[in-house]
Write a protein that holds these residues in place. Structure first.
Motif, mmCIF file in Angstrom:
data_model
loop_
_atom_site.group_PDB
_atom_site.id
_atom_site.type_symbol
_atom_site.label_atom_id
_atom_site.label_comp_id
_atom_site.label_asym_id
_atom_site.label_seq_id
_atom_site.Cartn_x
_atom_site.Cartn_y
_atom_site.Cartn_z
ATOM 1 N N ARG A 180 -4.874 -9.424 3.183
ATOM 2 C CA ARG A 180 -5.489 -10.145 2.084
ATOM 3 C C ARG A 180 -7.081 -10.779 3.088
ATOM 4 O O ARG A 180 -6.905 -11.171 3.799
ATOM 5 N N MET A 181 -8.235 -10.489 1.672
ATOM 6 C CA MET A 181 -9.828 -11.008 2.666
ATOM 7 C C MET A 181 -10.769 -11.064 1.774
ATOM 8 O O MET A 181 -10.927 -10.532 0.312
ATOM 9 N N ALA A 203 -9.214 -14.538 13.687
ATOM 10 C CA ALA A 203 -10.053 -14.326 15.390
ATOM 11 C C ALA A 203 -9.394 -14.204 16.518
ATOM 12 O O ALA A 203 -10.171 -13.217 17.299
ATOM 13 N N LYS A 204 -8.393 -15.170 17.369
ATOM 14 C CA LYS A 204 -8.072 -15.333 18.762
ATOM 15 C C LYS A 204 -7.173 -14.453 18.734
ATOM 16 O O LYS A 204 -6.683 -13.956 19.110
ATOM 17 N N GLY A 206 -11.577 -7.520 9.919
ATOM 18 C CA GLY A 206 -11.422 -7.140 7.905
ATOM 19 C C GLY A 206 -10.090 -5.823 8.198
ATOM 20 O O GLY A 206 -9.462 -5.642 8.567
ATOM 21 N N GLY A 207 -11.042 -5.476 9.371
ATOM 22 C CA GLY A 207 -10.706 -3.755 9.577
ATOM 23 C C GLY A 207 -9.309 -4.408 10.906
ATOM 24 O O GLY A 207 -8.006 -3.677 11.276
ATOM 25 N N VAL A 208 -9.428 -5.451 11.719
ATOM 26 C CA VAL A 208 -8.346 -5.764 12.923
ATOM 27 C C VAL A 208 -7.559 -5.574 12.182
ATOM 28 O O VAL A 208 -6.221 -5.469 12.460
ATOM 29 N N HIS A 209 -7.889 -6.404 10.756
ATOM 30 C CA HIS A 209 -6.491 -7.477 10.283
ATOM 31 C C HIS A 209 -5.610 -6.195 9.200
ATOM 32 O O HIS A 209 -3.963 -6.899 8.998
ATOM 33 N N PHE A 210 -6.494 -5.135 8.616
ATOM 34 C CA PHE A 210 -5.714 -3.928 8.683
ATOM 35 C C PHE A 210 -4.910 -3.135 9.881
ATOM 36 O O PHE A 210 -3.900 -2.890 9.592
ATOM 37 N N ASN A 211 -5.351 -3.328 10.544
ATOM 38 C CA ASN A 211 -4.809 -2.352 11.736
ATOM 39 C C ASN A 211 -3.087 -3.382 12.009
ATOM 40 O O ASN A 211 -2.342 -2.947 12.548
ATOM 41 N N GLN A 212 -3.063 -4.511 12.276
ATOM 42 C CA GLN A 212 -2.205 -5.618 12.669
ATOM 43 C C GLN A 212 -1.189 -4.972 11.398
ATOM 44 O O GLN A 212 0.307 -5.104 11.473
ATOM 45 N N LEU A 213 -1.712 -4.903 10.301
ATOM 46 C CA LEU A 213 -0.405 -4.879 8.874
ATOM 47 C C LEU A 213 -0.267 -4.344 9.063
ATOM 48 O O LEU A 213 0.532 -3.777 8.619
ATOM 49 N N GLY A 227 -14.645 5.459 -2.683
ATOM 50 C CA GLY A 227 -13.517 3.989 -1.951
ATOM 51 C C GLY A 227 -12.702 4.007 -2.228
ATOM 52 O O GLY A 227 -11.726 4.916 -3.353
ATOM 53 N N LEU A 228 -11.611 3.167 -1.461
ATOM 54 C CA LEU A 228 -10.419 3.210 -1.249
ATOM 55 C C LEU A 228 -9.804 2.342 -2.108
ATOM 56 O O LEU A 228 -8.703 1.845 -2.810
ATOM 57 N N ALA A 229 -10.436 1.276 -2.169
ATOM 58 C CA ALA A 229 -9.681 -0.114 -2.522
ATOM 59 C C ALA A 229 -10.542 -1.712 -2.417
ATOM 60 O O ALA A 229 -11.073 -1.562 -1.380
ATOM 61 N N VAL A 230 -10.111 -2.535 -3.090
ATOM 62 C CA VAL A 230 -10.813 -3.501 -2.350
ATOM 63 C C VAL A 230 -10.103 -4.864 -1.804
ATOM 64 O O VAL A 230 -8.702 -4.794 -1.502
ATOM 65 N N SER A 231 -9.814 -5.555 -0.628
ATOM 66 C CA SER A 231 -9.246 -6.642 0.387
ATOM 67 C C SER A 231 -8.868 -7.615 -0.899
ATOM 68 O O SER A 231 -7.663 -8.337 0.088
ATOM 69 N N SER A 232 -9.115 -7.388 -1.741
ATOM 70 C CA SER A 232 -8.150 -8.812 -2.676
ATOM 71 C C SER A 232 -7.199 -8.060 -3.233
ATOM 72 O O SER A 232 -6.398 -6.566 -3.938
#
Length: 323
Positions: free
Chosen positions: A246-247, A315-316, A166-173, A219-224
């Motif tokens: 989205r996660m 993940a990859k 979730g954190g890695v995907h956040f960095n990407q976006l 709390g900052l947000a939910v991942s939906s």
């Protein structure tokens, strides 16, 4: 030759009869529910909540066995190698079932030796920060992270876990460089943020919501994409300003390959009954987790195929490494 064939048929019939007898008498002793994370985290909370209700339906104790490590793949491997008699059950998330096998072939064999029974819960992740950071929104997080590239970090429940990705995907976006800091479970990762050792966490709701309510975390947000009725006070990612993020997160039950179809069906039916109990729904809802039972073991297996493609690719692409 004919004697060998007859002997083989008799042996096969005997084994089938034994399986039927096993399925008919099951369960007649306590069942071990293996959890791949430490006590106090989301997997442990869901396992204990569901296990307690399941024990009442089946009439036998459900004994929780925590086996943390390797993104819960150690637990999955343990169950895959356990006797296929219905007395060792795994509760697992995408990290063990979809992520780690995609990253490390040594875990793939174990996952292929498990039978999916049913999904039991689903929920978004919750993004939270230490109050001392001054971060009160996703916009604040992105702004601070971009002002301090590589100097801010996020705590997660282990390499390849949903909070990690979730954190890695956040960095990407978001175009940020939050540094991932691994822990052996959701509870210790969240405690590190409370203590100020880390700054942010992408966590499962049971791990983090009590601390948000107490004021120890923000709390900052939910991942939906949208607000979740389970966590109505927190914005979804579209409202928070990162609409393409989205996660979704789930837990499910698995048993060793070779477990008789009769036992699998009994376990599925008992889980379905347990998950419909009002007290189970209420206990999970308090922690931001929803009941989500598959329509059948086959449907759950088909669902996992799509999930494995999504989580494995993420993940990859993210460069994550299995523990």
């Amino acid at each position: 030759m004919m004697k060998s064939l007859v002997a083989g048929c008799m042996l096969a019939f005997g084994l089938h009869g034994a399986a039927l007898a096993q399925g008919t008498s099951w369960p007649d002793k306590p069942i071990k529910l293996v959890v791949g994370f430490t006590p106090g985290g989301a997997a442990d909370y869901v396992g204990r909540t569901v296990g307690d209700a399941l024990s009442r339906v089946l009439g036998q104790p459900i004994v929780i066995d925590n086996k943390p490590g390797a993104g819960s793949s150690i637990a999955a491997d343990f169950v895959a190698k356990a006797p296929a008699d219905g007395y060792t059950l795994l509760i697992a998330s995408p990290s063990a079932i979809s992520v780690n096998p995609a990253l490390d072939a040594k875990w793939a064999a174990g996952i292929n030796s498990l039978i999916p029974v049913t999904k039991v819960t689903a929920s978004p992740l919750v993004i939270a920060a230490n109050p001392q950071t001054g971060i009160k929104s996703i916009g604040d997080l992105i702004e601070q992270a971009k002002k301090n590239p590589g100097k801010m970090n996020f705590a997660h429940a282990g390499m390849g876990s949903a909070p990690h990705l979730g954190g890695v995907h956040f960095n990407q976006l978001a175009g940020t460089q939050l540094t991932p800091i691994p822990f052996k479970g959701g509870a210790p990762s969240v405690q590190s943020v409370i203590a100020g050792d880390t700054q942010v966490t992408f966590a499962t709701p049971p791990s983090v919501l009590p601390h948000i309510k107490s004021g120890r975390l923000v709390g900052l947000a939910v991942s939906s994409p949208d607000r979740s009725p389970l966590v109505p006070d927190l914005p979804g990612m579209k409202e928070a300003g990162l609409g393409n993020y989205r996660m979704d997160f789930w837990y499910g039950f698995f048993v060793p390959t070779g477990t008789s179809p009769e036992i699998v069906k009994k376990l599925y039916d008992a889980t379905m009954t347990a998950m419909q109990r009002p007290e189970v729904k209420a206990a999970l809802a308090r922690e931001g987790t929803d009941v989500s039972v598959s329509s059948s073991p086959v449907e759950f297996g088909n669902y996992l195929k799509d999930e494995s493609r999504f989580w494995g690719k993420l993940a990859k692409d993210s460069g994550a490494k299995a523990e």
